[in-house]
Write a protein that holds these residues in place. Structure first.
Motif, PDB file in Angstrom:
ATOM      1  N   ILE A   1     -39.897  28.018  45.997  1.00 61.92           N
ATOM      2  CA  ILE A   1     -40.399  27.057  46.991  1.00 61.92           C
ATOM      3  C   ILE A   1     -39.203  26.436  47.700  1.00 61.92           C
ATOM      4  O   ILE A   1     -38.351  25.819  47.068  1.00 61.92           O
ATOM      5  CB  ILE A   1     -41.271  25.969  46.330  1.00 61.92           C
ATOM      6  N   MET A   2     -39.144  26.614  49.021  1.00 61.42           N
ATOM      7  CA  MET A   2     -38.005  26.151  49.791  1.00 61.42           C
ATOM      8  C   MET A   2     -38.273  24.857  50.546  1.00 61.42           C
ATOM      9  O   MET A   2     -37.329  24.160  50.919  1.00 61.42           O
ATOM     10  CB  MET A   2     -37.583  27.227  50.802  1.00 61.42           C
ATOM     11  N   SER A   3     -39.506  24.499  50.801  1.00 59.91           N
ATOM     12  CA  SER A   3     -39.805  23.311  51.600  1.00 59.91           C
ATOM     13  C   SER A   3     -41.071  22.644  51.094  1.00 59.91           C
ATOM     14  O   SER A   3     -42.022  23.316  50.668  1.00 59.91           O
ATOM     15  CB  SER A   3     -39.960  23.683  53.087  1.00 59.91           C
ATOM     16  N   LEU A   4     -41.070  21.309  51.147  1.00 61.37           N
ATOM     17  CA  LEU A   4     -42.215  20.497  50.733  1.00 61.37           C
ATOM     18  C   LEU A   4     -42.403  19.372  51.739  1.00 61.37           C
ATOM     19  O   LEU A   4     -41.434  18.858  52.303  1.00 61.37           O
ATOM     20  CB  LEU A   4     -41.998  19.908  49.342  1.00 61.37           C
ATOM     21  N   GLU A   5     -43.647  18.978  51.931  1.00 65.58           N
ATOM     22  CA  GLU A   5     -43.952  17.875  52.847  1.00 65.58           C
ATOM     23  C   GLU A   5     -45.250  17.227  52.409  1.00 65.58           C
ATOM     24  O   GLU A   5     -46.277  17.904  52.205  1.00 65.58           O
ATOM     25  CB  GLU A   5     -44.079  18.397  54.286  1.00 65.58           C
ATOM     26  N   TRP A   6     -45.209  15.895  52.245  1.00 65.97           N
ATOM     27  CA  TRP A   6     -46.423  15.144  51.941  1.00 65.97           C
ATOM     28  C   TRP A   6     -47.173  14.847  53.224  1.00 65.97           C
ATOM     29  O   TRP A   6     -46.577  14.701  54.293  1.00 65.97           O
ATOM     30  CB  TRP A   6     -46.080  13.842  51.230  1.00 65.97           C
ATOM     31  N   SER A   7     -48.482  14.730  53.119  1.00 61.44           N
ATOM     32  CA  SER A   7     -49.311  14.414  54.272  1.00 61.44           C
ATOM     33  C   SER A   7     -49.014  13.004  54.763  1.00 61.44           C
ATOM     34  O   SER A   7     -48.716  12.099  53.971  1.00 61.44           O
ATOM     35  CB  SER A   7     -50.795  14.541  53.908  1.00 61.44           C
TER      36      SER A   7
ATOM     37  N   TRP B   1     -52.553  12.020  48.620  1.00 62.21           N
ATOM     38  CA  TRP B   1     -52.875  13.020  47.605  1.00 62.21           C
ATOM     39  C   TRP B   1     -52.600  14.443  48.076  1.00 62.21           C
ATOM     40  O   TRP B   1     -52.658  15.370  47.271  1.00 62.21           O
ATOM     41  CB  TRP B   1     -54.343  12.908  47.190  1.00 62.21           C
ATOM     42  N   ILE B   2     -52.328  14.628  49.356  1.00 60.71           N
ATOM     43  CA  ILE B   2     -52.193  15.970  49.915  1.00 60.71           C
ATOM     44  C   ILE B   2     -50.715  16.335  50.017  1.00 60.71           C
ATOM     45  O   ILE B   2     -49.911  15.585  50.570  1.00 60.71           O
ATOM     46  CB  ILE B   2     -52.860  16.067  51.298  1.00 60.71           C
ATOM     47  N   LEU B   3     -50.377  17.504  49.480  1.00 65.60           N
ATOM     48  CA  LEU B   3     -49.011  18.019  49.506  1.00 65.60           C
ATOM     49  C   LEU B   3     -49.024  19.408  50.115  1.00 65.60           C
ATOM     50  O   LEU B   3     -49.925  20.211  49.839  1.00 65.60           O
ATOM     51  CB  LEU B   3     -48.445  18.070  48.079  1.00 65.60           C
ATOM     52  N   MET B   4     -48.023  19.684  50.949  1.00 63.25           N
ATOM     53  CA  MET B   4     -47.878  20.991  51.576  1.00 63.25           C
ATOM     54  C   MET B   4     -46.580  21.633  51.102  1.00 63.25           C
ATOM     55  O   MET B   4     -45.550  20.966  51.049  1.00 63.25           O
ATOM     56  CB  MET B   4     -47.882  20.867  53.097  1.00 63.25           C
ATOM     57  N   SER B   5     -46.640  22.905  50.767  1.00 65.65           N
ATOM     58  CA  SER B   5     -45.470  23.608  50.253  1.00 65.65           C
ATOM     59  C   SER B   5     -45.273  24.908  51.008  1.00 65.65           C
ATOM     60  O   SER B   5     -46.240  25.592  51.368  1.00 65.65           O
ATOM     61  CB  SER B   5     -45.630  23.896  48.753  1.00 65.65           C
ATOM     62  N   GLY B   6     -44.012  25.240  51.247  1.00 68.00           N
ATOM     63  CA  GLY B   6     -43.658  26.501  51.891  1.00 68.00           C
ATOM     64  C   GLY B   6     -42.757  27.305  50.978  1.00 68.00           C
ATOM     65  O   GLY B   6     -41.756  26.792  50.475  1.00 68.00           O
ATOM     66  N   GLY B   7     -43.116  28.555  50.736  1.00 68.35           N
ATOM     67  CA  GLY B   7     -42.391  29.364  49.775  1.00 68.35           C
ATOM     68  C   GLY B   7     -41.631  30.508  50.409  1.00 68.35           C
ATOM     69  O   GLY B   7     -41.792  30.830  51.596  1.00 68.35           O
ATOM     70  N   CYS B   8     -40.799  31.134  49.595  1.00 68.63           N
ATOM     71  CA  CYS B   8     -40.065  32.319  50.035  1.00 68.63           C
ATOM     72  C   CYS B   8     -40.985  33.518  50.205  1.00 68.63           C
ATOM     73  O   CYS B   8     -40.554  34.552  50.720  1.00 68.63           O
ATOM     74  CB  CYS B   8     -38.959  32.645  49.041  1.00 68.63           C
TER      75      CYS B   8
ATOM     76  N   GLY C   1     -43.458  33.454  52.160  1.00 64.99           N
ATOM     77  CA  GLY C   1     -44.005  33.345  53.507  1.00 64.99           C
ATOM     78  C   GLY C   1     -45.301  32.577  53.600  1.00 64.99           C
ATOM     79  O   GLY C   1     -45.912  32.525  54.675  1.00 64.99           O
ATOM     80  N   ALA C   2     -45.744  31.945  52.520  1.00 71.61           N
ATOM     81  CA  ALA C   2     -47.025  31.237  52.498  1.00 71.61           C
ATOM     82  C   ALA C   2     -46.811  29.734  52.568  1.00 71.61           C
ATOM     83  O   ALA C   2     -45.841  29.204  52.020  1.00 71.61           O
ATOM     84  CB  ALA C   2     -47.820  31.590  51.247  1.00 71.61           C
ATOM     85  N   ILE C   3     -47.729  29.059  53.253  1.00 68.60           N
ATOM     86  CA  ILE C   3     -47.803  27.598  53.276  1.00 68.60           C
ATOM     87  C   ILE C   3     -49.107  27.208  52.598  1.00 68.60           C
ATOM     88  O   ILE C   3     -50.191  27.582  53.066  1.00 68.60           O
ATOM     89  CB  ILE C   3     -47.747  27.036  54.703  1.00 68.60           C
ATOM     90  N   ARG C   4     -49.002  26.462  51.518  1.00 64.41           N
ATOM     91  CA  ARG C   4     -50.176  26.100  50.737  1.00 64.41           C
ATOM     92  C   ARG C   4     -50.406  24.593  50.760  1.00 64.41           C
ATOM     93  O   ARG C   4     -49.451  23.815  50.751  1.00 64.41           O
ATOM     94  CB  ARG C   4     -50.032  26.585  49.283  1.00 64.41           C
ATOM     95  N   PHE C   5     -51.671  24.206  50.781  1.00 60.31           N
ATOM     96  CA  PHE C   5     -52.090  22.809  50.753  1.00 60.31           C
ATOM     97  C   PHE C   5     -52.643  22.513  49.367  1.00 60.31           C
ATOM     98  O   PHE C   5     -53.496  23.252  48.852  1.00 60.31           O
ATOM     99  CB  PHE C   5     -53.163  22.538  51.807  1.00 60.31           C
ATOM    100  N   TRP C   6     -52.172  21.398  48.796  1.00 62.98           N
ATOM    101  CA  TRP C   6     -52.601  21.008  47.460  1.00 62.98           C
ATOM    102  C   TRP C   6     -53.184  19.602  47.497  1.00 62.98           C
ATOM    103  O   TRP C   6     -52.647  18.715  48.149  1.00 62.98           O
ATOM    104  CB  TRP C   6     -51.418  21.013  46.485  1.00 62.98           C
ATOM    105  N   ASP C   7     -54.276  19.436  46.791  1.00 60.93           N
ATOM    106  CA  ASP C   7     -54.804  18.113  46.472  1.00 60.93           C
ATOM    107  C   ASP C   7     -54.477  17.877  45.007  1.00 60.93           C
ATOM    108  O   ASP C   7     -55.031  18.546  44.129  1.00 60.93           O
ATOM    109  CB  ASP C   7     -56.318  18.054  46.713  1.00 60.93           C
TER     110      ASP C   7
END
Length: 450
Positions: free
Chosen positions: A193-199, A204-211, A213-219
């Motif tokens: 995981i190379m990048s993270l960003e909170w909403s 409660w919402i977290l966004m992550s970007g991985g090597c 190529g996916a961007i995932r949204f987490w609650d």
């Protein structure tokens, strides 16, 4: 243009908020390398992270590849050179000489969002450390399973004190400052995981970007990610201000772009006749179809946002849009509500591929600042055109931070420098009488916050 806006405000034709927005946009458009403010950095390596505290907007925190982190006071200069250049030296420094300092490069340095008494550093030595600003001592540390690429804290959180961390391991881990333990392990990525960003709208919402190529949204209140951004699902341009009120249209908008009715019928018939669906429908009497675990379903989703690693994430201040950069040298703008790619075609750029990048967005939002090799490019957020290219660094730029209070842009690069880009003062030379040269009237100042 500026003269017309001032006269329109004097005549009462332009409201205070609109005048303020126009003034801020004009100042942001006039950014230039400051010749009155200079940062004397103590770093002996590349500057990888920059952030100004969220409470006072006064202290600049920087992290570098030599394992050092420094704090600067952007309000008060330590000395002046040549009579008018304000030189800012560090007021706090922790490096390898410190007994608890990091041994390898610091990849991220973030302020504790509540006050300036704490800050967090993440390093390639597999540690995330929480520092007391007053005593310059480590009050808590977390051992990670691999190199830590990024760390983030929610700027709006009121019920938790979690540090989201992304490392070479495939899982996102949340560290709790209150208990000193790991509270969550979020699984779904197939690479680091190379990048993270909170909403910016929900704590409660977290966004992550991985090597991968996916961007995932987490609650973080439930298991599994609830959304994976797919570059093939798109909508043209900005979301309309008013959505359709019918339940059917709301459901369609939440899933993605609408399709013609004929296409819906055709799709429905094909699904009805598909053997996969018939197999699911032929269930034994009295038994219900078993649901898969949300964590399992999220790991099976192979949607990609970039053709390569996701190197940077940044949300707009209103929390409606997400910007992402990738090692494919692409910048994409996503609608957070629908999860669609807005298809804004940002002009050609060349981005670093081997390390995370820190993007910056103006408050409007109208401009996005992107580190492009040895320069910084400012793009129009909605058209994708290059507004301006800032050149001043000698080597690759790694991070940008836009300070909203004074509308200044701070940039750090591999040449160990932190440069300041300040707006030039609007000129009133076109005004004819002395009263107009004084700027806004007292009535305008009273109504400034209207």
């Amino acid at each position: 243009m500026w003269l017309e806006e001032v006269r329109g405000r004097e005549r009462g034709e332009l409201r205070a908020r609109r005048f303020k927005a126009a003034a801020r946009a004009r100042r942001a458009a006039s950014l230039a390398l400051s010749n009155r403010k200079e940062f004397a950095t103590p770093h002996h390596g590349a500057v990888n992270s920059l952030q100004v505290d969220l409470t006072e907007g006064r202290y600049l925190l920087s992290g570098a590849s030599d394992g050092s982190a420094a704090v600067f006071d952007v309000w008060n200069a330590t000395e002046h050179q040549a009579g008018f250049i304000a030189k800012h030296r560090h007021i706090l420094l922790v490096d390898k000489q410190h007994q608890n300092g990091h041994r390898f490069a610091i990849s991220a340095a973030v302020w504790y969002p509540v006050d300036t008494g704490l800050f967090v550093t993440a390093s390639f030595d597999q540690y995330v450390k929480v520092w007391d600003t007053n005593s310059t001592q480590v009050v808590m540390d977390f051992k990670m399973p691999g190199k830590v690429f990024t760390a983030a804290m929610s700027p709006i959180a009121t019920t938790h004190m979690l540090i989201a961390t992304g490392s070479a391991d495939v899982q996102v881990r949340l560290c709790d400052i209150a208990s000193g333990a790991f509270t969550h392990t979020l699984s779904g990525h197939r690479d680091g995981i190379m990048s993270l960003e909170w909403s910016a709208s929900s704590e409660w919402i977290l966004m992550s970007g991985g090597c991968d190529g996916a961007i995932r949204f987490w609650d973080i209140r439930r298991a599994g990610c609830f959304r994976v951004l797919d570059q093939s699902q798109s909508q043209l341009g900005r979301r309309p201000p008013l959505l359709k009120s019918t339940a059917e249209n709301d459901h369609i908008d939440s899933l993605g772009p609408s399709t013609p009715s004929s296409a819906k019928k055709k799709t429905g018939n094909s699904k009805k006749n598909s053997p996969t669906l018939r197999k699911g429908q032929n269930l034994t009497h009295g038994h219900m179809q078993q649901r898969s675990h949300p964590g399992l379903s999220s790991s099976q989703n192979r949607a990609t946002s970039h053709y390569g690693a996701v190197t940077g994430l940044r949300t707009t201040k209103d929390g409606m849009y997400l910007l992402s950069s990738g090692s494919d040298s692409r910048l994409r703008l996503w609608d957070i509500d629908s999860g669609c790619n807005t298809l804004v075609n940002f002009e050609a750029m060349r981005l670093q591929t081997g390390k995370p990048l820190q993007l910056a967005v103006t408050e409007d939002p109208s401009l996005v600042f992107v580190p492009c090799m040895a320069s910084i490019k400012a793009y129009n957020l909605w058209s994708g055109t290059t507004f301006r290219t800032f050149r001043g660094h000698y080597e690759y730029v790694n991070c940008c931070y836009y300070r909203e209070q004074d509308q200044e842009l701070y940039t750090g690069s591999n040449d160990r420098q932190i440069l300041v880009w300040s707006p030039s003062t609007p000129a009133f030379t076109e005004m004819e009488d002395d009263e107009k040269r004084q700027g806004l009237s007292a009535a305008d100042e009273d109504n400034w916050s209207d």
